[in-house]
Motif scaffolding. Structure first.
Motif, PDB file in Angstrom:
ATOM      1  N   ARG A  47       0.911  -1.187  -0.117  1.00  0.00           N
ATOM      2  CA  ARG A  47       0.101  -0.109   0.059  1.00  0.00           C
ATOM      3  C   ARG A  47       1.088   1.159   0.118  1.00  0.00           C
ATOM      4  NH1 ARG A  47      -5.149   1.515   0.742  1.00  0.00           N
ATOM      5  NH2 ARG A  47      -5.611   3.439   1.531  1.00  0.00           N
ATOM      6  N   ARG A  48       1.694   1.202   0.846  1.00  0.00           N
ATOM      7  CA  ARG A  48       2.969   2.125   0.961  1.00  0.00           C
ATOM      8  C   ARG A  48       3.539   2.688  -0.530  1.00  0.00           C
ATOM      9  NH1 ARG A  48       4.834   0.938   5.121  1.00  0.00           N
ATOM     10  NH2 ARG A  48       6.627  -0.185   4.498  1.00  0.00           N
ATOM     11  N   TRP A  49       4.043   1.497  -1.220  1.00  0.00           N
ATOM     12  CA  TRP A  49       4.526   1.509  -2.304  1.00  0.00           C
ATOM     13  C   TRP A  49       3.522   2.146  -3.546  1.00  0.00           C
ATOM     14  CZ3 TRP A  49       3.583  -1.051  -7.041  1.00  0.00           C
ATOM     15  CH2 TRP A  49       4.656  -0.696  -8.135  1.00  0.00           C
ATOM     16  N   PHE A  50       2.390   1.459  -3.443  1.00  0.00           N
ATOM     17  CA  PHE A  50       1.360   2.310  -4.432  1.00  0.00           C
ATOM     18  C   PHE A  50       1.273   3.693  -4.329  1.00  0.00           C
ATOM     19  CE2 PHE A  50       0.098  -2.141  -5.070  1.00  0.00           C
ATOM     20  CZ  PHE A  50      -0.644  -2.337  -6.290  1.00  0.00           C
ATOM     21  N   LEU A  51       1.452   4.089  -3.049  1.00  0.00           N
ATOM     22  CA  LEU A  51       1.120   5.779  -2.862  1.00  0.00           C
ATOM     23  C   LEU A  51       2.155   6.343  -3.120  1.00  0.00           C
ATOM     24  CD1 LEU A  51      -0.981   5.374   0.573  1.00  0.00           C
ATOM     25  CD2 LEU A  51      -1.810   5.706  -1.808  1.00  0.00           C
ATOM     26  N   GLN A  53       4.524   5.713  -5.391  1.00  0.00           N
ATOM     27  CA  GLN A  53       4.687   5.497  -7.027  1.00  0.00           C
ATOM     28  C   GLN A  53       3.554   6.222  -7.656  1.00  0.00           C
ATOM     29  OE1 GLN A  53       7.832   4.464  -8.277  1.00  0.00           O
ATOM     30  NE2 GLN A  53       8.231   4.339  -6.008  1.00  0.00           N
ATOM     31  N   SER A  54       2.443   6.555  -6.883  1.00  0.00           N
ATOM     32  CA  SER A  54       1.149   7.101  -7.738  1.00  0.00           C
ATOM     33  C   SER A  54       0.699   6.003  -8.629  1.00  0.00           C
ATOM     34  CB  SER A  54       1.387   8.436  -8.256  1.00  0.00           C
ATOM     35  OG  SER A  54       1.640   9.245  -7.168  1.00  0.00           O
ATOM     36  N   ILE A  55       0.681   4.757  -8.356  1.00  0.00           N
ATOM     37  CA  ILE A  55       0.225   3.736  -9.189  1.00  0.00           C
ATOM     38  C   ILE A  55      -1.082   3.160  -8.768  1.00  0.00           C
ATOM     39  CG2 ILE A  55       0.859   1.385  -9.601  1.00  0.00           C
ATOM     40  CD1 ILE A  55       3.759   2.110  -9.664  1.00  0.00           C
ATOM     41  N   VAL A  69       6.683  -3.404 -10.765  1.00  0.00           N
ATOM     42  CA  VAL A  69       6.685  -3.981  -9.206  1.00  0.00           C
ATOM     43  C   VAL A  69       8.122  -4.399  -8.959  1.00  0.00           C
ATOM     44  CG1 VAL A  69       5.912  -5.659  -7.957  1.00  0.00           C
ATOM     45  CG2 VAL A  69       4.464  -4.794  -9.734  1.00  0.00           C
ATOM     46  N   PRO A  70       8.765  -4.025  -8.088  1.00  0.00           N
ATOM     47  CA  PRO A  70      10.176  -4.324  -7.667  1.00  0.00           C
ATOM     48  C   PRO A  70      10.240  -5.640  -7.324  1.00  0.00           C
ATOM     49  CG  PRO A  70       9.321  -3.053  -6.004  1.00  0.00           C
ATOM     50  CD  PRO A  70       8.205  -3.070  -7.022  1.00  0.00           C
ATOM     51  N   LEU A  71      11.418  -6.347  -7.582  1.00  0.00           N
ATOM     52  CA  LEU A  71      11.773  -7.675  -7.062  1.00  0.00           C
ATOM     53  C   LEU A  71      12.133  -7.715  -5.498  1.00  0.00           C
ATOM     54  CD1 LEU A  71      13.947  -9.282  -9.999  1.00  0.00           C
ATOM     55  CD2 LEU A  71      11.424  -9.598  -9.469  1.00  0.00           C
ATOM     56  N   LEU A  72      11.617  -8.668  -4.599  1.00  0.00           N
ATOM     57  CA  LEU A  72      11.890  -8.578  -3.289  1.00  0.00           C
ATOM     58  C   LEU A  72      12.973  -9.480  -3.001  1.00  0.00           C
ATOM     59  CD1 LEU A  72       8.201  -9.610  -1.642  1.00  0.00           C
ATOM     60  CD2 LEU A  72       9.694  -7.378  -1.371  1.00  0.00           C
ATOM     61  N   THR A  73      14.080  -8.741  -2.649  1.00  0.00           N
ATOM     62  CA  THR A  73      15.294  -9.588  -2.333  1.00  0.00           C
ATOM     63  C   THR A  73      14.975 -10.069  -0.623  1.00  0.00           C
ATOM     64  OG1 THR A  73      16.278  -7.417  -1.128  1.00  0.00           O
ATOM     65  CG2 THR A  73      16.741  -7.901  -3.473  1.00  0.00           C
TER      66      THR A  73
END
Length: 222
Positions: A47-51, A53-55, A69-73
């Motif tokens: 949710r934080r990433w969506f907000l 990146q305004s996606i 979508v960033p790969l999760l390390t």
């Protein structure tokens, strides 16, 4: 949500594996919308990433969009912690279970699942057996990470079935397991005694084990 039975899901996988790339992509993105919406509404990390990146959900429903979508390390998973956990489980998915990865390639990671993720694991494991045309009557041996003291050398542990993927569905030969907390010499001796048709273990361990057997002229029985 209606959860399919194991044999029905396996049938679906065996059918869809022959679809064209276009058919697969259309089906995947159709299912993906529900997953993305759930992540946006219930998983703090996403949710934080969506907000930030305004996606929107719709922005990701294409090959090009999904690549954003960033790969999760491993480090990102450990750093995010509970922010990657959804406190809401879709109806019918069953209780949440959790387990730790072996940590063989770094610090262990906490993994959460449900009855649905377990069902998919069983179905995909069975399909993988089918792909390799394995003889279920044979003995399956595995050398893997277990809690210390479990399946310890020299004898390890044994079962009358290959495991949860086949139990209750397919009659198999025996399964034997040895803890990875054993020496290479102990593993080699155990394999000679058990003489299994199949061995499941980690690639790096298998390489070391094979080298040891070559150096000590250890061969399997016919």
């Amino acid at each position: 949500m209606t959860i399919p039975s194991l044999d029905r899901l396996l049938g679906q996988l065996n059918t869809s594996q022959w679809w064209t790339a276009t058919q697969l992509r259309e089906y995947q993105f159709g299912k993906l919308k529900t997953l993305i919406q759930h992540a946006f509404e219930h998983v703090p990390y996403y949710r934080r990433w969506f907000l930030e990146q305004s996606i929107t959900v719709e922005d990701l429903l294409s090959v090009e969009g999904w690549r954003r979508v960033p790969l999760l390390t491993r480090f990102a998973i450990q750093e995010a912690g509970a922010d990657l956990h959804s406190p809401v489980v879709p109806k019918g998915h069953g209780p949440v279970t959790q387990a730790l990865t072996s940590g063989s390639t770094g610090a262990a990671v906490l993994v959460r699942g449900t009855a649905v993720t377990d069902l998919f694991w069983r179905a995909m494991t069975l399909r993988e057996h089918q792909w390799h045309n394995r003889d279920f009557s044979g003995k399956l041996a595995s050398i893997r990470h277990l809690s210390k003291g479990v399946a310890a050398p020299p004898d390890g542990a044994r079962d009358d079935n290959w495991g949860s993927a086949t139990r209750g569905l397919i009659e198999t030969g025996p399964a034997v397991v040895l803890s990875v907390f054993s020496t290479i010499a102990e593993q080699a001796d155990w394999l000679v005694r058990e003489n299994p048709e199949y061995l499941m273990t980690y690639p790096s361990l298998l390489q070391t084990l094979a080298q040891y057997c070559l150096e000590h002229k250890i061969v399997s029985s016919p």
